[in-house]
Design a protein around this motif. Sequence first.
Motif, PDB file in Angstrom:
ATOM      1  N   PHE A 323       0.958  -1.005  -0.087  1.00  0.00           N
ATOM      2  CA  PHE A 323      -0.001   0.059   0.009  1.00  0.00           C
ATOM      3  C   PHE A 323       0.843   1.031   0.011  1.00  0.00           C
ATOM      4  O   PHE A 323       1.714   1.341   0.885  1.00  0.00           O
ATOM      5  CB  PHE A 323      -1.002   0.075   1.167  1.00  0.00           C
ATOM      6  CG  PHE A 323      -1.747  -1.108   1.174  1.00  0.00           C
ATOM      7  CD1 PHE A 323      -3.095  -1.063   0.618  1.00  0.00           C
ATOM      8  CD2 PHE A 323      -1.438  -2.250   1.880  1.00  0.00           C
ATOM      9  CE1 PHE A 323      -3.962  -2.265   0.781  1.00  0.00           C
ATOM     10  CE2 PHE A 323      -2.189  -3.379   1.924  1.00  0.00           C
ATOM     11  CZ  PHE A 323      -3.588  -3.245   1.321  1.00  0.00           C
ATOM     12  N   SER A 324       0.887   2.048  -0.886  1.00  0.00           N
ATOM     13  CA  SER A 324       1.508   3.356  -1.303  1.00  0.00           C
ATOM     14  C   SER A 324       0.530   4.328  -1.389  1.00  0.00           C
ATOM     15  O   SER A 324       0.123   4.497  -2.350  1.00  0.00           O
ATOM     16  CB  SER A 324       2.715   3.187  -2.394  1.00  0.00           C
ATOM     17  OG  SER A 324       3.231   4.514  -2.636  1.00  0.00           O
ATOM     18  N   ALA A 325       0.719   5.324  -0.346  1.00  0.00           N
ATOM     19  CA  ALA A 325      -0.393   6.180  -0.288  1.00  0.00           C
ATOM     20  C   ALA A 325      -0.437   7.389  -1.459  1.00  0.00           C
ATOM     21  O   ALA A 325      -1.253   7.555  -1.920  1.00  0.00           O
ATOM     22  CB  ALA A 325      -0.609   6.929   1.169  1.00  0.00           C
ATOM     23  N   CYS A 326       0.812   7.833  -1.560  1.00  0.00           N
ATOM     24  CA  CYS A 326       1.023   8.754  -2.539  1.00  0.00           C
ATOM     25  C   CYS A 326       2.022   8.661  -3.698  1.00  0.00           C
ATOM     26  O   CYS A 326       2.108   9.297  -4.657  1.00  0.00           O
ATOM     27  CB  CYS A 326       1.300  10.103  -2.018  1.00  0.00           C
ATOM     28  SG  CYS A 326       0.029  11.677  -2.295  1.00  0.00           S
ATOM     29  N   SER A 327       3.096   7.926  -3.133  1.00  0.00           N
ATOM     30  CA  SER A 327       4.162   7.377  -4.192  1.00  0.00           C
ATOM     31  C   SER A 327       4.856   8.720  -4.392  1.00  0.00           C
ATOM     32  O   SER A 327       5.247   8.674  -5.718  1.00  0.00           O
ATOM     33  CB  SER A 327       3.571   6.461  -5.315  1.00  0.00           C
ATOM     34  OG  SER A 327       3.029   5.614  -4.904  1.00  0.00           O
ATOM     35  N   HIS A 328       5.001   9.399  -3.632  1.00  0.00           N
ATOM     36  CA  HIS A 328       6.112  10.673  -3.998  1.00  0.00           C
ATOM     37  C   HIS A 328       7.455  10.341  -4.285  1.00  0.00           C
ATOM     38  O   HIS A 328       8.124  10.979  -5.015  1.00  0.00           O
ATOM     39  CB  HIS A 328       6.173  11.747  -2.777  1.00  0.00           C
ATOM     40  CG  HIS A 328       5.016  12.327  -2.261  1.00  0.00           C
ATOM     41  ND1 HIS A 328       4.180  13.350  -3.382  1.00  0.00           N
ATOM     42  CD2 HIS A 328       3.951  12.535  -1.447  1.00  0.00           C
ATOM     43  CE1 HIS A 328       3.115  13.640  -2.621  1.00  0.00           C
ATOM     44  NE2 HIS A 328       3.276  13.122  -1.539  1.00  0.00           N
TER      45      HIS A 328
END
Length: 416
Positions: A323-328
């Motif tokens: 699970f990667s919320a925003c992947s900045h």
Amino acid sequence: TVTTADRRSRRQNTHVSTSEWYYSDLKSHLCSVVRRSLLLGCWWGPKNIRWPTAAVLCNQLFSKHYILFPDSYQDMSLLCQEDSGHCFGHCSHTHSRFSDWVAAASHYHCPQTWVCCCNHSLPGNLLPRLLFDGGPSPELFEHNARSLEVNAADIQAAVLSHWHIDHSAGLPKAAQMISEAKAAAAAAAEPSKHAAQDSSKTGPADTAESTCGPPVVFDLHPKRPIRRGIQPSADTIIPFNKEPEFSEMEWPSTKVECHSEGHTLQDGCFYVSGFIPRVTSYETGNPNHVSLWEEGGDYVLDEEVADERYVAAAVKGKGVIVFSACSHAGIVNVMKDVQQKTGKPPYAVFGGFHLAPRDTATRIEATVADMVKMEPSLVVAGHCTGWRARYALCSAFKDKFMPSFVGSRFSFSPAT
């Protein structure tokens, strides 16, 4: 009444009030877009779930390279409480329908927040439940949690992916709801506990902790900015709202723990990463992103967003779900980090891939190509992914791709 000249003047100020010009400039556009979306039958989702339309639509409407977060989502979210008659929050959705939808409604951007309780089976029917991020507003979190009938007392840990107000603002409300739900459960359990003790002539009643379990850990990165924002030009800062304090997540049944290194939660069920190594040549962070680290100080260029973390869980016989919320940090960098740590690429990938902004949309082709090489069995994209990236992912992964919607539920059974 706000005139065009007034709005232009506000944008030229060194510190622009996000919500002031946001509401005056966007409300009429949002009303129009919501109505058009409903007419097209593409504003999907369960009835009575509020969608944080404001931030997710403004970057599509004006092709800005930043997303703004107003002081309150209440007014904007009410615009889309109507039921479109469609609910594609489950796995029956097909990629061909999604392709048609993208072609017809290219102005639409997937809902921004998802209330996610990740279930993972353990022996003895124990189901650890982890809350990953809290969304952009306390009111939105509470409304969605209640509409989805999430029992806050069942949440056993919470993780903040990174300090951005659209992920952190709902966590204080989550902590409050968890604490209140656990207190109510403890109070309800007391009469039966006393009756059992009277019949057995045992000692004094157990504490509320033994009734409802230990405090729920709120897992946060220790380096908290006061605010973050965007610097589109040398003399302009567009600040986001203030980040919640650590103390706002400290309630009688919760406790804050700060981690910057990778670690596990709930007896090794979930892995929370530390710093995500930047290994690709094209995932270079957020252009013009800035952070304010001290009250009264200056905003500092912070394009890396180094405090971002992902969460992962392993399913026996299948692999790791990430699970990667925003992947900045870049979703490919996230997947490569999982591969480096486990020896295999992820089995499934969820999250926002941060490919909607104009500055990062140029990375779509390379991102999709590298993701395809790692052959995940399922890709679920939402939040900041953007319609262009979702179309590219859908074209590449076919039935292995799904957009993410509020209220979606996914079940992964161990391989036999």
